[in-house]
Design an enzyme around this catalytic site. Structure first.
Site, PDB file in Angstrom:
ATOM      1  N   HIS A  83       9.398  11.294  -8.879  1.00  0.00           N
ATOM      2  CA  HIS A  83       8.357  10.577  -8.140  1.00  0.00           C
ATOM      3  C   HIS A  83       7.419   9.932  -9.142  1.00  0.00           C
ATOM      4  O   HIS A  83       6.971  10.575 -10.088  1.00  0.00           O
ATOM      5  CB  HIS A  83       7.565  11.538  -7.238  1.00  0.00           C
ATOM      6  CG  HIS A  83       6.439  10.851  -6.533  1.00  0.00           C
ATOM      7  ND1 HIS A  83       6.627  10.158  -5.353  1.00  0.00           N
ATOM      8  CD2 HIS A  83       5.134  10.692  -6.864  1.00  0.00           C
ATOM      9  CE1 HIS A  83       5.470   9.627  -4.980  1.00  0.00           C
ATOM     10  NE2 HIS A  83       4.551   9.930  -5.879  1.00  0.00           N
ATOM     11  N   ASP A 162       0.790  14.519   6.942  1.00  0.00           N
ATOM     12  CA  ASP A 162       0.383  13.639   5.841  1.00  0.00           C
ATOM     13  C   ASP A 162       0.167  12.197   6.312  1.00  0.00           C
ATOM     14  O   ASP A 162      -0.743  11.521   5.842  1.00  0.00           O
ATOM     15  CB  ASP A 162       1.415  13.668   4.712  1.00  0.00           C
ATOM     16  CG  ASP A 162       1.032  12.704   3.600  1.00  0.00           C
ATOM     17  OD1 ASP A 162      -0.055  12.897   3.016  1.00  0.00           O
ATOM     18  OD2 ASP A 162       1.767  11.734   3.350  1.00  0.00           O
ATOM     19  N   ARG A 169      -7.621   8.894   5.318  1.00  0.00           N
ATOM     20  CA  ARG A 169      -8.202   8.814   3.966  1.00  0.00           C
ATOM     21  C   ARG A 169      -8.383   7.368   3.547  1.00  0.00           C
ATOM     22  O   ARG A 169      -9.374   7.005   2.909  1.00  0.00           O
ATOM     23  CB  ARG A 169      -7.289   9.536   2.959  1.00  0.00           C
ATOM     24  CG  ARG A 169      -7.354  11.049   3.089  1.00  0.00           C
ATOM     25  CD  ARG A 169      -6.200  11.716   2.347  1.00  0.00           C
ATOM     26  NE  ARG A 169      -6.170  11.347   0.952  1.00  0.00           N
ATOM     27  CZ  ARG A 169      -5.071  11.287   0.206  1.00  0.00           C
ATOM     28  NH1 ARG A 169      -3.893  11.599   0.720  1.00  0.00           N
ATOM     29  NH2 ARG A 169      -5.132  10.939  -1.058  1.00  0.00           N
ATOM     30  N   SER A 184      -0.591  15.538  -0.714  1.00  0.00           N
ATOM     31  CA  SER A 184       0.103  14.463   0.002  1.00  0.00           C
ATOM     32  C   SER A 184       1.473  14.187  -0.629  1.00  0.00           C
ATOM     33  O   SER A 184       2.506  14.163   0.045  1.00  0.00           O
ATOM     34  CB  SER A 184      -0.784  13.209  -0.036  1.00  0.00           C
ATOM     35  OG  SER A 184      -0.087  12.086   0.409  1.00  0.00           O
ATOM     36  N   LYS A 188       5.556  15.990   0.800  1.00  0.00           N
ATOM     37  CA  LYS A 188       6.741  15.190   1.154  1.00  0.00           C
ATOM     38  C   LYS A 188       7.933  15.552   0.270  1.00  0.00           C
ATOM     39  O   LYS A 188       9.072  15.608   0.728  1.00  0.00           O
ATOM     40  CB  LYS A 188       6.401  13.700   1.043  1.00  0.00           C
ATOM     41  CG  LYS A 188       5.480  13.239   2.181  1.00  0.00           C
ATOM     42  CD  LYS A 188       4.981  11.824   2.010  1.00  0.00           C
ATOM     43  CE  LYS A 188       3.926  11.722   0.951  1.00  0.00           C
ATOM     44  NZ  LYS A 188       3.118  10.513   0.956  1.00  0.00           N
TER      45      LYS A 188
HETATM   46  N1  URA Z   1       0.847   8.643  -2.697  1.00  0.00           N
HETATM   47  C1  URA Z   1       0.888   9.505  -1.671  1.00  0.00           C
HETATM   48  O1  URA Z   1       1.927   9.727  -1.068  1.00  0.00           O
HETATM   49  N2  URA Z   1      -0.250  10.110  -1.297  1.00  0.00           N
HETATM   50  C2  URA Z   1      -1.428   9.909  -1.917  1.00  0.00           C
HETATM   51  O2  URA Z   1      -2.406  10.498  -1.557  1.00  0.00           O
HETATM   52  C3  URA Z   1      -1.452   9.005  -2.992  1.00  0.00           C
HETATM   53  C4  URA Z   1      -0.298   8.385  -3.377  1.00  0.00           C
END
Ligand code: URA
Length: 423
Positions: A83, A162, A169, A184, A188
């Site tokens: 990621h 999320d 947010r 967050s 995932k």
């Molecule tokens: N990417 C995400 O998935 N969540 C965040 O809070 C910031 C970047």
């Protein structure tokens, strides 16, 4: 009985929240029993007062438990994902996923779309005619088993809380909180079911996090969350002051990725891909040299199968934009700075990115950087090529790119791309 107001005031006053309280609050918000304004207030309290390691673990676990968790353990290969926290010209996934699959691992890259000045992997791949981002869970399993790599849209079933929290947010000024970002991203990735994970945490002008100390804190927090949830996790901090590679856009980044897969392409893209591949392979225990698999064409072969498995034609001619403008050096000198943020914003304004999630993106728009830090240029030499679908977008891009380069009179050494490794 727990009340939302008690939870908000406790966090506002700097008190730690019990595990059951965190789970209750997030789940009640998910069910619509806690209002947006109350969750906004809690997010702001977390923004200022943070979460302890225990609170964050529970917060993240609740997000994971809000949806499905894929079970990839029945695959015959070890699973490992990467990621990136997002950068300008970051097309590494397109090369890395098939490369690591060519080395014997299965790479489940369940991704999101780009927003703002950093591009999204799905937007890039969608410029390939026929390519499909949405797959069922069964299709993901099948492709991981047969091809070894899949890059597709993360289904709505993964960490659904999320989605709601991220949208909130975004409009309440609470995106830039380390525990909220870490939970967050990691919720995932944990829900996706990968056994191992390498995090490319970008730091610098073109990154989400500009400050080195904060990048280390984010990386350390995410590594701990991954390990707490049984995912072998390592983070690599990488420099994002300068765009990665030459191409910034959608179709042009796909073309540049194919160049690297065929043994050419920019040296920095190749360097970062091989470094991340080596770390991913280390986590899976596979003793294979990724450079050999890139150079012998096996990674390119997996890429072609990965694209074709999702309906794409790997040989299709990619879109180009008809409006082209060449930016030239105003004087002779040495390139001291190619500002990733300015270049990213220029590509976005040219049409390659989106301001709101529902906006379309242009396949052919973008920027090609013809020089990088340390290069000598003469007056009038082309330094950028801009591509747009119409004059209005071209003008917007031209206005932004003007400040992207600085020239010096002395030699300039480029900064290293790979910074600290955490974990
Ligand atoms: N990417 C995400 O998935 N969540 C965040 O809070 C910031 C970047």
């Amino acid at each position: 009985m727990t009340s939302a107001i008690d939870v908000i005031t406790a966090k506002r006053d700097g008190r730690a929240l019990e595990d059951e309280t965190i789970a209750w609050m997030l789940n009640a918000y998910d069910r619509g029993e806690v209002a947006d304004e109350q969750m906004s207030a809690l997010l702001m309290a977390v923004f200022f007062n943070g979460l302890s390691a225990r609170e964050l673990r529970t917060w993240t676990a609740t997000m994971v438990d809000s949806g499905e968790r894929l079970d990839l353990s029945r695959l015959s290969r070890p699973t490992v994902d990467k990621h990136s926290t997002g950068g300008v010209g970051d097309k590494i996934s397109l090369i890395l996923a098939p490369l690591v699959a060519a080395c014997g691992a299965a790479v489940p890259q369940l991704s999101g779309r780009g927003l703002g000045h950093t591009g999204g992997t799905l937007d890039k791949l969608e410029t390939i005619p026929g390519w499909r981002a949405t797959l069922s869970n069964d299709e993901v399993y099948e492709q991981l088993e047969s091809v070894g790599a899949v890059i597709c849209a993360a289904g709505t079933g993964l960490a659904p809380i999320d989605r709601k929290l991220y949208a909130l947010r975004d409009v309440t000024g609470t995106v830039e909180s380390i525990p909220l970002i870490a939970s967050s991203i990691m919720s995932k990735k944990i829900a996706e079911g990968t056994g191992a994970l390498v995090l490319d945490v970008k730091v610098g002008r073109g990154a989400f996090i500009k400050d080195h100390e904060r990048a280390i804190e984010l990386a350390t927090t995410m590594v701990a969350l991954g390990r707490d949830h049984g995912v072998a996790t390592i983070a690599q901090l990488t420099d994002m002051n300068v765009p990665l590679g030459q191409a910034i856009g959608n179709a042009i980044e796909v073309a540049e990725s194919v160049d690297v897969l065929r043994g050419g392409g920019p040296a920095d893209v190749r360097e970062l891909t091989l470094a991340l591949a080596a770390t991913m392979l280390e986590l899976t225990g596979l003793d294979v040299d990724p450079a050999a698999r890139l150079d012998d064409g096996s990674a390119y072969e997996v890429y072609r199968r990965m694209i074709a498995a999702q309906g794409g034609d790997p040989d299709a001619v990619l879109a180009t934009s008809g409006y082209v403008y060449e930016v030239t050096a105003p004087r002779a000198g040495v390139v001291q700075r190619v500002d990733a943020l300015d270049v990213g914003v220029a590509a976005w304004r040219l049409g390659a990115g989106r301001a709101r999630k529902e906006d379309p993106v242009s396949a052919g728009a973008g920027v090609r950087c013809l020089v990088t830090v340390g290069d000598e240029v003469v007056a009038g030499q082309p330094i950028f090529e801009l591509y747009a679908d119409d004059d209005a977008h071209l003008e917007l891009g031209r206005a932004t790119i003007a400040s992207a380069v600085s020239l010096a009179d002395e030699p300039v050494a480029p900064s290293p791309l790979l910074l600290e490794r955490i974990g």
